[in-house]
Write an enzyme that holds these catalytic residues in place. Structure first.
Site, PDB file in Angstrom:
ATOM      1  N   LYS A   1      47.125  50.351  26.695  1.00  0.00           N
ATOM      2  CA  LYS A   1      46.764  50.444  25.275  1.00  0.00           C
ATOM      3  C   LYS A   1      45.649  49.438  25.041  1.00  0.00           C
ATOM      4  CE  LYS A   1      50.004  47.043  23.483  1.00  0.00           C
ATOM      5  NZ  LYS A   1      51.004  46.733  22.491  1.00  0.00           N
TER       6      LYS A   1
ATOM      7  N   ARG B   1      49.942  48.077  33.772  1.00  0.00           N
ATOM      8  CA  ARG B   1      51.207  48.566  34.332  1.00  0.00           C
ATOM      9  C   ARG B   1      51.630  49.874  33.652  1.00  0.00           C
ATOM     10  NH1 ARG B   1      54.845  43.366  33.699  1.00  0.00           N
ATOM     11  NH2 ARG B   1      53.412  43.060  31.966  1.00  0.00           N
TER      12      ARG B   1
ATOM     13  N   GLY C   1      48.753  60.719  21.453  1.00  0.00           N
ATOM     14  CA  GLY C   1      47.934  60.111  22.504  1.00  0.00           C
ATOM     15  C   GLY C   1      48.208  60.733  23.848  1.00  0.00           C
TER      16      GLY C   1
ATOM     17  N   CYS D   1      57.210  48.277  29.364  1.00  0.00           N
ATOM     18  CA  CYS D   1      58.516  48.279  28.684  1.00  0.00           C
ATOM     19  C   CYS D   1      59.091  49.675  28.452  1.00  0.00           C
ATOM     20  CB  CYS D   1      58.396  47.548  27.364  1.00  0.00           C
ATOM     21  SG  CYS D   1      57.737  45.894  27.558  1.00  0.00           S
TER      22      CYS D   1
ATOM     23  N   GLU E   1      52.579  43.697  23.363  1.00  0.00           N
ATOM     24  CA  GLU E   1      51.453  43.090  24.052  1.00  0.00           C
ATOM     25  C   GLU E   1      50.212  43.285  23.189  1.00  0.00           C
ATOM     26  OE1 GLU E   1      50.918  43.924  28.213  1.00  0.00           O
ATOM     27  OE2 GLU E   1      53.076  44.038  28.494  1.00  0.00           O
TER      28      GLU E   1
ATOM     29  N   ASP F   1      57.611  27.683  35.759  1.00  0.00           N
ATOM     30  CA  ASP F   1      57.398  28.874  36.585  1.00  0.00           C
ATOM     31  C   ASP F   1      57.547  28.485  38.050  1.00  0.00           C
ATOM     32  OD1 ASP F   1      55.938  31.735  35.601  1.00  0.00           O
ATOM     33  OD2 ASP F   1      56.060  31.372  37.757  1.00  0.00           O
TER      34      ASP F   1
HETATM   35  C1  UGA Z   1      56.857  47.535  23.248  1.00  0.00           C
HETATM   36  C2  UGA Z   1      57.510  47.402  21.862  1.00  0.00           C
HETATM   37  O1  UGA Z   1      56.622  47.910  20.864  1.00  0.00           O
HETATM   38  C3  UGA Z   1      57.864  45.948  21.549  1.00  0.00           C
HETATM   39  O2  UGA Z   1      58.544  45.877  20.314  1.00  0.00           O
HETATM   40  C4  UGA Z   1      58.774  45.427  22.674  1.00  0.00           C
HETATM   41  O3  UGA Z   1      59.136  44.087  22.460  1.00  0.00           O
HETATM   42  C5  UGA Z   1      58.041  45.554  23.989  1.00  0.00           C
HETATM   43  O4  UGA Z   1      57.718  46.938  24.225  1.00  0.00           O
HETATM   44  C6  UGA Z   1      58.947  45.032  25.092  1.00  0.00           C
HETATM   45  O5  UGA Z   1      60.008  45.605  25.317  1.00  0.00           O
HETATM   46  O6  UGA Z   1      58.640  43.971  25.669  1.00  0.00           O
HETATM   47  P1  UGA Z   1      54.392  47.182  24.245  1.00  0.00           P
HETATM   48  O7  UGA Z   1      54.932  47.663  25.554  1.00  0.00           O
HETATM   49  O8  UGA Z   1      53.528  45.980  24.219  1.00  0.00           O
HETATM   50  O9  UGA Z   1      55.597  46.870  23.206  1.00  0.00           O
HETATM   51  O10 UGA Z   1      53.538  48.384  23.669  1.00  0.00           O
HETATM   52  P2  UGA Z   1      53.544  49.311  22.362  1.00  0.00           P
HETATM   53  O11 UGA Z   1      52.558  48.821  21.391  1.00  0.00           O
HETATM   54  O12 UGA Z   1      54.913  49.550  21.894  1.00  0.00           O
HETATM   55  O13 UGA Z   1      52.980  50.673  23.007  1.00  0.00           O
HETATM   56  C7  UGA Z   1      53.694  51.342  24.045  1.00  0.00           C
HETATM   57  C8  UGA Z   1      52.980  52.623  24.420  1.00  0.00           C
HETATM   58  O14 UGA Z   1      53.060  53.586  23.377  1.00  0.00           O
HETATM   59  C9  UGA Z   1      51.500  52.470  24.729  1.00  0.00           C
HETATM   60  O15 UGA Z   1      51.182  53.274  25.842  1.00  0.00           O
HETATM   61  C10 UGA Z   1      50.819  52.968  23.457  1.00  0.00           C
HETATM   62  O16 UGA Z   1      49.515  53.458  23.659  1.00  0.00           O
HETATM   63  C11 UGA Z   1      51.762  54.086  23.062  1.00  0.00           C
HETATM   64  N1  UGA Z   1      51.717  54.411  21.614  1.00  0.00           N
HETATM   65  C12 UGA Z   1      52.123  53.504  20.686  1.00  0.00           C
HETATM   66  C13 UGA Z   1      51.299  55.678  21.213  1.00  0.00           C
HETATM   67  O17 UGA Z   1      50.920  56.543  22.053  1.00  0.00           O
HETATM   68  N2  UGA Z   1      51.322  55.990  19.889  1.00  0.00           N
HETATM   69  C14 UGA Z   1      51.723  55.101  18.931  1.00  0.00           C
HETATM   70  O18 UGA Z   1      51.726  55.459  17.736  1.00  0.00           O
HETATM   71  C15 UGA Z   1      52.129  53.827  19.347  1.00  0.00           C
END
Ligand code: UGA
Length: 424
Positions: free
Chosen positions: A318, A325, A250, A257, A152, A32
């Site tokens: 979440k 972020r 939600g 992402c 995450e 880093d």
């Molecule tokens: C997301 C993808 O799920 C990963 O596969 C990907 O690698 C990652 O982005 C990335 O591009 O680095 P992440 O941002 O950690 O992962 O979060 P998610 O678990 O996908 O949730 C994203 C958002 O959707 C959150 O705000 C969560 O609360 C919301 N969400 C998720 C819902 O409102 N309902 C759901 O059923 C699932």
């Protein structure tokens, strides 16, 4: 067979990638530019909340297979594989900003071993493998795209138990060498060209965002027709073609992402001459969802929240992460503040005031004298809070549950006016 690997960038993708590869037996150096961060990592401090990561880093350091250094130039000689895991933030025009990845590639170019393979894990627009190749200025070094699908909060699990590994390479021999790094994982390894690999990443995130926007839109319909979205989703999800995942209604999707990647894909399509109206609609539905939840809270107290006290449970985007972020929770709290509400928030992962939002010590004290409680993040611990104590603390017993987290009949029994999302 163990390989010698360098990982450039120790954000949540780089650190998870480095620690997991070391746990699989590889010899990994993580690099880093941040001197402080490297010092903290070397003393065993993990800068992010990520389930299982601290244990893997500790084991890696103890075994001597994982180390942290400053400066890419010194770290890459002798390394067969170099992962680029640097940020690709959203640029001013919505497209991904490639300046970090280009400067990392320029820096390592002259120091790479002959026949090293550079693996791009950052989320980059289609065609960026070429950008990396140009910045490296090394005809003898193959550049491979290997997008990450790490959520995450469960990034370690997702790395070690992936649904698939995608390798995008023009050079088949490089793809096969790279696939060897993942021996031991029981997942299909898909080899394709770089443009397809890069598109798989964007299309996957955009599709998941689409699922969530779809269910949030269905939730709005459920409210209007008197259906229960939880049952609707359950009934839909039994169809294997649909599946149960990513259909939780939600407050809207957020994080580092989905918002960035959906905008980037709209932009990529636009540049290529396609108007991705579907995805624009997905984004619009998400923006509307922030407003719908804000409106629910305002309506719960009679239409005017100026000077009224509001408790908010959840600040992170979440549960099981401390990442804030592009958090829908923050977006909604800010809208409530703009409307004049006095918000006191609580989040298990956030200990101090953040972005002008006051933070309470615990879930119950956040509710002191509040006229409405809004639940914005789906932390498990919220399910186990003593709701009688919450009822005692609040000035009026009202809940807007934007995650459908609580058991509505038991809170109603305590005299709460309870509203969820997409169900009465
Ligand atoms: C997301 C993808 O799920 C990963 O596969 C990907 O690698 C990652 O982005 C990335 O591009 O680095 P992440 O941002 O950690 O992962 O979060 P998610 O678990 O996908 O949730 C994203 C958002 O959707 C959150 O705000 C969560 O609360 C919301 N969400 C998720 C819902 O409102 N309902 C759901 O059923 C699932």
């Amino acid at each position: 067979m163990a390989s010698k690997i360098a990982v450039i960038g120790t954000g949540y993708v780089g650190l998870t990638t480095g620690a997991c590869l070391a746990s699989m037996g590889h010899d990994v150096v993580c690099v880093d530019v941040d001197v402080d961060k490297v010092a903290r990592l070397n003393s065993g401090e993990i800068p992010i909340l990520e389930d299982g990561l601290d244990r893997l880093v500790l084991e890696g350091r103890r075994s001597g297979r994982l180390s942290f250094v400053v400066g890419a130039a010194a770290a890459v000689p002798g390394r067969e594989f170099v992962y680029l895991c640097v940020p690709t933030p959203q640029g001013d025009d919505g497209s991904a900003d490639l300046s970090y990845i280009e400067s990392a590639a320029r820096e390592i170019g002259p120091h790479l071993d002959r026949e090293a393979i550079v693996i791009n894990k950052s989320t980059v627009p289609v065609g960026s493998t070429r950008v990396v190749e140009r910045a490296l200025q090394r005809g003898d070094v193959a550049v491979v795209s290997n997008p990450e699908f790490l959520r995450e909060g469960s990034a370690v699990h997702d790395f070690l138990h992936p649904d698939r590994v995608v390798i995008g390479a023009a050079d088949q021999a490089a793809a096969i060498r790279m696939a060897g790094l993942y021996i031991g994982l029981t997942a299909p390894i898909m080899v394709t060209d770089p443009a397809s690999a890069e598109t798989i990443k964007y299309a996957s995130n955009a599709f998941l965002a689409t699922k969530i926007s779809f269910v949030n839109a269905v939730a709005a319909v459920c409210e209007a027709v008197g259906a229960d979205v939880n049952d609707v989703v359950l009934g839909m999800g039994y169809d294997k073609r649909i599946g149960q995942e990513f259909l939780r209604p939600g407050p809207g999707w957020g994080g580092s992402c989905f918002p960035k990647d959906t905008i980037a894909l709209i932009r990529i399509a636009e540049d290529a001459g396609y108007d991705f109206r579907l995805l624009k609609g997905v984004k619009d539905v998400n923006d509307e969802q922030f407003e719908r939840v804000t409106r629910k809270v305002i309506d719960a107290v009679g239409g005017d929240i100026s000077g009224r006290r509001i408790a908010a449970w959840g600040i992170t985007f979440k549960a099981r992460t401390d990442d804030t972020r592009m958090s829908p929770a923050i977006e909604i709290i800010k809208r409530l503040q703009t409307a004049g509400g006095e918000v006191m928030a609580y989040d298990p992962a956030i200990r101090a005031e953040i972005e002008g939002i006051s933070v309470a010590e615990d879930a119950i004290s956040a509710c002191q004298d509040a006229e409405v409680l809004v639940i914005l993040t789906e932390w498990d611990e919220f399910k186990w809070v003593d709701m009688e104590a919450v009822a005692e603390a609040m000035a009026t017993r009202r809940i807007v549950d934007a995650r459908n987290l609580l058991d509505r009949s038991s809170v109603r029994q305590l005299g709460f006016d309870y509203q969820g999302i997409g169900r009465s």
